[in-house]
Design an enzyme around this catalytic site. Structure first.
Site, PDB file in Angstrom:
ATOM      1  N   LEU A  23       0.814  -1.209   0.000  1.00  0.00           N
ATOM      2  CA  LEU A  23       0.000   0.000   0.000  1.00  0.00           C
ATOM      3  C   LEU A  23       0.849   1.262   0.000  1.00  0.00           C
ATOM      4  O   LEU A  23       0.547   2.222  -0.719  1.00  0.00           O
ATOM      5  CB  LEU A  23      -0.919   0.002   1.226  1.00  0.00           C
ATOM      6  CG  LEU A  23      -2.170  -0.870   1.145  1.00  0.00           C
ATOM      7  CD1 LEU A  23      -2.807  -1.015   2.525  1.00  0.00           C
ATOM      8  CD2 LEU A  23      -3.172  -0.297   0.157  1.00  0.00           C
ATOM      9  N   ASP A  42      11.017   3.721   4.376  1.00  0.00           N
ATOM     10  CA  ASP A  42      10.873   2.289   4.603  1.00  0.00           C
ATOM     11  C   ASP A  42      12.142   1.782   5.264  1.00  0.00           C
ATOM     12  O   ASP A  42      13.253   2.092   4.816  1.00  0.00           O
ATOM     13  CB  ASP A  42      10.625   1.531   3.299  1.00  0.00           C
ATOM     14  CG  ASP A  42       9.979   0.174   3.547  1.00  0.00           C
ATOM     15  OD1 ASP A  42       8.762   0.036   3.288  1.00  0.00           O
ATOM     16  OD2 ASP A  42      10.681  -0.741   4.003  1.00  0.00           O
ATOM     17  N   ASP A  77      14.097   4.572  11.412  1.00  0.00           N
ATOM     18  CA  ASP A  77      13.077   3.860  12.185  1.00  0.00           C
ATOM     19  C   ASP A  77      12.116   4.871  12.782  1.00  0.00           C
ATOM     20  O   ASP A  77      12.424   5.540  13.767  1.00  0.00           O
ATOM     21  CB  ASP A  77      13.754   3.039  13.286  1.00  0.00           C
ATOM     22  CG  ASP A  77      12.772   2.222  14.112  1.00  0.00           C
ATOM     23  OD1 ASP A  77      11.553   2.332  13.880  1.00  0.00           O
ATOM     24  OD2 ASP A  77      13.236   1.470  14.995  1.00  0.00           O
ATOM     25  N   ILE A  78      10.922   4.977  12.211  1.00  0.00           N
ATOM     26  CA  ILE A  78       9.974   6.012  12.624  1.00  0.00           C
ATOM     27  C   ILE A  78       9.274   5.667  13.940  1.00  0.00           C
ATOM     28  O   ILE A  78       8.493   6.473  14.441  1.00  0.00           O
ATOM     29  CB  ILE A  78       8.947   6.329  11.511  1.00  0.00           C
ATOM     30  CG1 ILE A  78       8.331   5.067  10.894  1.00  0.00           C
ATOM     31  CG2 ILE A  78       9.635   7.125  10.404  1.00  0.00           C
ATOM     32  CD1 ILE A  78       7.197   4.479  11.641  1.00  0.00           C
ATOM     33  N   TYR A 175      -2.468  -6.867  16.668  1.00  0.00           N
ATOM     34  CA  TYR A 175      -2.698  -6.013  15.500  1.00  0.00           C
ATOM     35  C   TYR A 175      -4.030  -5.268  15.624  1.00  0.00           C
ATOM     36  O   TYR A 175      -4.115  -4.062  15.359  1.00  0.00           O
ATOM     37  CB  TYR A 175      -2.669  -6.888  14.258  1.00  0.00           C
ATOM     38  CG  TYR A 175      -2.955  -6.190  12.952  1.00  0.00           C
ATOM     39  CD1 TYR A 175      -1.999  -5.399  12.339  1.00  0.00           C
ATOM     40  CD2 TYR A 175      -4.183  -6.362  12.315  1.00  0.00           C
ATOM     41  CE1 TYR A 175      -2.245  -4.777  11.127  1.00  0.00           C
ATOM     42  CE2 TYR A 175      -4.446  -5.746  11.101  1.00  0.00           C
ATOM     43  CZ  TYR A 175      -3.479  -4.953  10.515  1.00  0.00           C
ATOM     44  OH  TYR A 175      -3.747  -4.340   9.314  1.00  0.00           O
ATOM     45  N   LYS A 179      -4.491  -1.216  15.785  1.00  0.00           N
ATOM     46  CA  LYS A 179      -5.256  -0.509  14.762  1.00  0.00           C
ATOM     47  C   LYS A 179      -6.462   0.226  15.357  1.00  0.00           C
ATOM     48  O   LYS A 179      -6.852   1.283  14.858  1.00  0.00           O
ATOM     49  CB  LYS A 179      -5.710  -1.492  13.684  1.00  0.00           C
ATOM     50  CG  LYS A 179      -4.568  -1.982  12.798  1.00  0.00           C
ATOM     51  CD  LYS A 179      -3.831  -0.843  12.122  1.00  0.00           C
ATOM     52  CE  LYS A 179      -2.900  -1.320  11.015  1.00  0.00           C
ATOM     53  NZ  LYS A 179      -2.133  -0.207  10.414  1.00  0.00           N
ATOM     54  N   THR A 209      -1.341  -7.258   0.124  1.00  0.00           N
ATOM     55  CA  THR A 209      -0.009  -6.827   0.530  1.00  0.00           C
ATOM     56  C   THR A 209       0.708  -8.040   1.105  1.00  0.00           C
ATOM     57  O   THR A 209       0.132  -9.119   1.232  1.00  0.00           O
ATOM     58  CB  THR A 209      -0.069  -5.723   1.601  1.00  0.00           C
ATOM     59  OG1 THR A 209      -0.564  -6.279   2.828  1.00  0.00           O
ATOM     60  CG2 THR A 209      -0.992  -4.581   1.180  1.00  0.00           C
TER      61      THR A 209
END
Length: 305
Positions: A23, A42, A77-78, A175, A179, A209
């Site tokens: 995505l 990334d 690394d965000i 997850y 989310k 994905t």
């Protein structure tokens, strides 16, 4: 894609996290096709978050440049404050501004709850939830400073939730919780940042994905002919519009995006209610609750069921 500089994002500088594949890659290419200058972030890790070979971010940058667009790669690394700060700095240092942040980075460590260990929980929370918060926090600080200096932004944030975050998903407790947290973060950010010219929305996409093609293999398979409903490129037009000036006035909302379908997701709101005007006994509370449940809409099945 074309890199003509025309389109609804002409002149805008857009950051997309997790943009090396899937995505995120589709979003980055779509923004560039609409005239944006793109920072492609990334870390280049595998599905489980562990380091991988090569630089997918640079590969996407090369695609954008080959088509005549402008882009720069960011491999930080965000999910660390330093990495998130350098992400914002990459936009400002390279292109002189930041207009749109698309938070998309993530990975899976699926387990049934009784098999889900603390490391798998923490790792998914770190990348999805903290990896949304920190870039948003650093971008928001920049935009607030701009607004206070008399340069009110026309800024946009697009966060990435999931049907799993809205409905739950078997085998994805970590997850789903992350989310769901992203939706809460979106609502707070939209309420807090509107005064500074920042709009914040979230999407709950369904697409093919690396994270979905194994878990939902049959659903996500590409057809031999006809419309590829699960292609990630189907989600990007909405993301691009939300990140453009054309979406003025749209904030604090969650949108489902799948195939050729866009859905405004409507979350928790008061349903059937009973008010005694005094304290209930447990038996009375139970009796009243059963009556209310009989009047209410049944819950949706968990995502993917």
């Amino acid at each position: 894609m074309t890199g003509t500089g025309d389109g609804i994002c002409r002149g805008r500088v857009v950051v997309v996290t997790g943009a090396g594949r899937g995505l995120g890659r589709a979003h980055a290419l779509a923004y560039a096709a609409e005239g944006a200058k793109v920072v492609v972030n990334d870390l280049g890790v595998g599905l489980d978050g562990k380091p991988g070979a090569g630089s997918p971010a640079q590969q996407v940058v090369d695609e954008i440049r080959a088509a005549g667009g402008e882009a720069v790669a960011h491999g930080g690394d965000i999910a660390t404050s330093e990495g998130a700060a350098s992400l914002v700095a990459a936009a400002l240092d390279t292109f002189g501004r930041l207009d749109t942040l698309v938070n998309n980075a993530g990975f899976l460590r699926d387990r049934m709850l009784v098999n889900l260990d603390e490391d798998d929980w923490d790792a998914v929370m770190r990348v999805h939830l903290k990896g949304h918060f920190l870039p948003l926090r650093h971008a928001a600080a920049h935009w607030r400073a701009e607004a206070k200096a008399g340069r009110r932004p026309d800024a946009r944030v697009v966060n990435t939730s999931s049907g799993a975050g809205l409905l739950g998903s078997v085998g994805q407790g970590n997850y789903s919780a992350a989310k769901a947290g992203i939706v809460g973060l979106t609502l707070v950010a939209a309420a807090e940042m509107g005064r500074y010219g920042v709009q914040v929305n979230a999407i709950a996409p369904a697409a093919r994905t690396r994270m979905t093609e194994a878990t939902f293999a049959e659903t996500m398979a590409a057809p031999e002919n006809g419309f590829d409903a699960m292609a990630p490129e189907n989600v990007s037009p909405l993301v691009v519009w939300l990140g453009s000036s054309a979406s003025a006035g749209v904030t604090g909302r969650v949108f489902g995006a799948e195939a050729g379908r866009i859905t405004v997701m409507e979350g928790w709101r008061p349903g059937p209610t009973a008010d005694k005007g005094a304290r209930w006994t447990p038996a009375e509370a139970g009796e009243a609750t059963l009556k209310l449940l009989a009047e209410s809409e049944p819950p949706q099945p968990v995502y993917g069921a």
